[in-house]
Design an enzyme around this catalytic site. Structure first.
Site, PDB file in Angstrom:
ATOM      1  N   GLY A  10      -4.589  -5.887  -8.472  1.00 43.70           N
ATOM      2  CA  GLY A  10      -5.324  -4.643  -8.241  1.00 43.70           C
ATOM      3  C   GLY A  10      -4.591  -3.448  -8.822  1.00 43.70           C
ATOM      4  O   GLY A  10      -4.612  -2.344  -8.268  1.00 43.70           O
ATOM      5  N   GLY A  13      -6.205   0.167  -9.443  1.00 47.22           N
ATOM      6  CA  GLY A  13      -6.749   0.938  -8.334  1.00 47.22           C
ATOM      7  C   GLY A  13      -5.886   2.140  -7.996  1.00 47.22           C
ATOM      8  O   GLY A  13      -4.882   2.420  -8.658  1.00 47.22           O
ATOM      9  N   GLN A  14      -6.261   2.839  -6.935  1.00 48.33           N
ATOM     10  CA  GLN A  14      -5.575   4.076  -6.560  1.00 48.33           C
ATOM     11  C   GLN A  14      -4.094   3.845  -6.277  1.00 48.33           C
ATOM     12  O   GLN A  14      -3.237   4.550  -6.796  1.00 48.33           O
ATOM     13  CB  GLN A  14      -6.241   4.694  -5.321  1.00 48.33           C
ATOM     14  CG  GLN A  14      -5.601   6.001  -4.876  1.00 48.33           C
ATOM     15  CD  GLN A  14      -6.110   6.491  -3.536  1.00 48.33           C
ATOM     16  OE1 GLN A  14      -6.530   5.698  -2.700  1.00 48.33           O
ATOM     17  NE2 GLN A  14      -6.086   7.783  -3.318  1.00 48.33           N
ATOM     18  N   ASP A  36      -5.296  -7.015 -13.102  1.00 46.47           N
ATOM     19  CA  ASP A  36      -6.531  -6.536 -12.486  1.00 46.47           C
ATOM     20  C   ASP A  36      -7.673  -7.352 -13.069  1.00 46.47           C
ATOM     21  O   ASP A  36      -7.517  -8.006 -14.103  1.00 46.47           O
ATOM     22  CB  ASP A  36      -6.734  -5.035 -12.738  1.00 46.47           C
ATOM     23  CG  ASP A  36      -7.580  -4.389 -11.633  1.00 46.47           C
ATOM     24  OD1 ASP A  36      -8.757  -4.786 -11.481  1.00 46.47           O
ATOM     25  OD2 ASP A  36      -7.065  -3.506 -10.921  1.00 46.47           O
ATOM     26  N   ARG A  38     -10.299  -6.075 -14.335  1.00 49.83           N
ATOM     27  CA  ARG A  38     -10.818  -5.372 -15.511  1.00 49.83           C
ATOM     28  C   ARG A  38      -9.671  -4.966 -16.427  1.00 49.83           C
ATOM     29  O   ARG A  38      -8.522  -4.905 -16.006  1.00 49.83           O
ATOM     30  CB  ARG A  38     -11.636  -4.142 -15.089  1.00 49.83           C
ATOM     31  CG  ARG A  38     -10.899  -3.183 -14.201  1.00 49.83           C
ATOM     32  CD  ARG A  38     -11.832  -2.211 -13.486  1.00 49.83           C
ATOM     33  NE  ARG A  38     -11.157  -1.472 -12.431  1.00 49.83           N
ATOM     34  CZ  ARG A  38     -10.645  -0.260 -12.556  1.00 49.83           C
ATOM     35  NH1 ARG A  38     -10.730   0.362 -13.722  1.00 49.83           N
ATOM     36  NH2 ARG A  38     -10.061   0.334 -11.538  1.00 49.83           N
ATOM     37  N   TYR A 141     -14.198  -4.675   6.237  1.00 48.64           N
ATOM     38  CA  TYR A 141     -12.854  -4.370   5.746  1.00 48.64           C
ATOM     39  C   TYR A 141     -11.838  -4.470   6.883  1.00 48.64           C
ATOM     40  O   TYR A 141     -10.799  -5.132   6.750  1.00 48.64           O
ATOM     41  CB  TYR A 141     -12.859  -2.962   5.143  1.00 48.64           C
ATOM     42  CG  TYR A 141     -11.547  -2.518   4.552  1.00 48.64           C
ATOM     43  CD1 TYR A 141     -11.017  -3.155   3.436  1.00 48.64           C
ATOM     44  CD2 TYR A 141     -10.862  -1.435   5.081  1.00 48.64           C
ATOM     45  CE1 TYR A 141      -9.822  -2.717   2.870  1.00 48.64           C
ATOM     46  CE2 TYR A 141      -9.673  -0.996   4.527  1.00 48.64           C
ATOM     47  CZ  TYR A 141      -9.154  -1.641   3.425  1.00 48.64           C
ATOM     48  OH  TYR A 141      -7.973  -1.209   2.870  1.00 48.64           O
ATOM     49  N   LYS A 145      -8.768  -7.138   7.424  1.00 44.15           N
ATOM     50  CA  LYS A 145      -7.392  -6.678   7.522  1.00 44.15           C
ATOM     51  C   LYS A 145      -6.734  -7.153   8.817  1.00 44.15           C
ATOM     52  O   LYS A 145      -5.559  -7.536   8.831  1.00 44.15           O
ATOM     53  CB  LYS A 145      -7.321  -5.148   7.405  1.00 44.15           C
ATOM     54  CG  LYS A 145      -7.612  -4.617   6.004  1.00 44.15           C
ATOM     55  CD  LYS A 145      -6.610  -5.140   4.988  1.00 44.15           C
ATOM     56  CE  LYS A 145      -6.816  -4.559   3.602  1.00 44.15           C
ATOM     57  NZ  LYS A 145      -5.889  -5.133   2.598  1.00 44.15           N
TER      58      LYS A 145
END
Length: 314
Positions: A10, A13-14, A36, A38, A141, A145
């Site tokens: 990931g 991402g942010q 990632d 993408r 989510y 988690k």
């Protein structure tokens, strides 16, 4: 023997984008493998395209680069996962299992996996939420988690897997656009304040939530992962906090820099999600066990976000 490396899933991402650059500054670019699903829009070498659900490709990359530490950030965030619940569960859980199992098999030595304040729910104490309390998450989510935290504890206890985790509050950064989180209004508000001087918020003005500037989150992520194993006494996930505020607080601080800024409120489905989360967090265990200290409060956050984004937004 090839040098040991760090893998980030990931990575676009942010959190991932900032984490990769910070880790590369710290350890050298060739020691940090970004992955990632993408392709990156800018150069990010070494980079591998990876769907974290593809356990064979994941294992192949781990062996190819002699990866010994994995930061597994690939996930579907809260608001997005509510739109795709089955896929949200699949990605968030199976991706986690794929990494934990590589550690169980001894291919990797250390795993960082982020949890979230989404593990808490409507009957959780909302103010100064303690490390150990009722957790009744009501989002896909949050459920994933909470389950992931229990698996962390299980893999550590049963097989000695060195897994570390922190419960991220809302994270605010300027390098990436909002990614489908319930706290993302606190990112978008800065973009709109600079572009149009107006912002329509999807939460009501009094919805206080725990928040953190991205630099603090990256620091905490690396600090716990690099900490001595004996200092990491909680293996499910640590509470983590820096500041708490509501949209009105944030708007008022922005107005000190942009007096003509206006905010309006139109709560949507994310309001119900936010209402189930804490308004402030007790993170005393993280501060005591591995020395966590935040650096950014609300004035520093707003000043930094506006000054950084001015160069990007224009």
């Amino acid at each position: 023997m090839a040098k040991e490396t760090i893998l980030v899933t990931g990575a676009l991402g942010q959190v991932g984008s900032d984490l990769v650059s910070t880790l590369r500054d710290k350890f050298g670019s060739d020691r940090v493998i970004a992955t990632d699903i993408r392709e990156p829009q800018t150069e990010s070498d070494p980079f591998e395209t990876l769907d974290v659900l593809d356990k064979d490709k994941l294992a192949e990359i781990v062996k190819k680069y002699n990866v010994k530490t994995v930061y597994n950030l690939a996930a579907l965030l809260s608001a997005t996962a509510e739109q795709q619940p089955a896929f949200g569960w699949k990605l968030n859980m199976e991706g986690h299992f794929n990494v934990l199992n590589l550690a169980k098999e001894g291919l990797i030595k250390k795993v960082f996996w982020p949890s979230s304040i989404a593990v808490f729910g409507p009957t959780t104490p909302k103010d100064n939420t303690p490390q150990d309390c009722i957790m009744d998450p009501n989002t896909v989510y949050g459920i994933s988690k909470q389950a992931g935290e229990r698996w962390n504890e299980y893999y550590h206890r049963k097989w000695g897997v060195d897994v570390r985790s922190i419960r991220y509050p809302g994270l605010i950064g300027w390098k990436t656009l909002p990614g489908g989180g319930t706290t993302d209004y606190a990112v978008d508000i800065f973009h709109q304040a600079l572009k149009s001087k107006k912002f329509e918020c999807f939460l009501n003005e009094s919805t206080a939530l725990p928040m953190m500037y991205i630099d603090d989150a990256i620091k905490a992520t690396i600090d716990i992962t690099e900490a001595d194993a004996d200092d990491v006494r909680i293996r499910s996930s640590y509470n983590l906090s820096a500041m708490s505020f509501n949209p009105a607080n944030l708007a008022n601080e922005i107005k000190k820099h942009i007096p003509e800024f206006e905010i309006s409120y139109k709560p949507d489905f994310r309001q119900e999600i936010a209402d189930s989360w804490p308004s402030s967090i007790d993170d005393s265990h993280a501060r005591k066990d591995w020395g966590w200290q935040h650096q950014y409060d609300i004035p520093e956050l707003v000043d930094t976000m506006l000054s950084k984004l001015k160069k990007v937004v224009g």
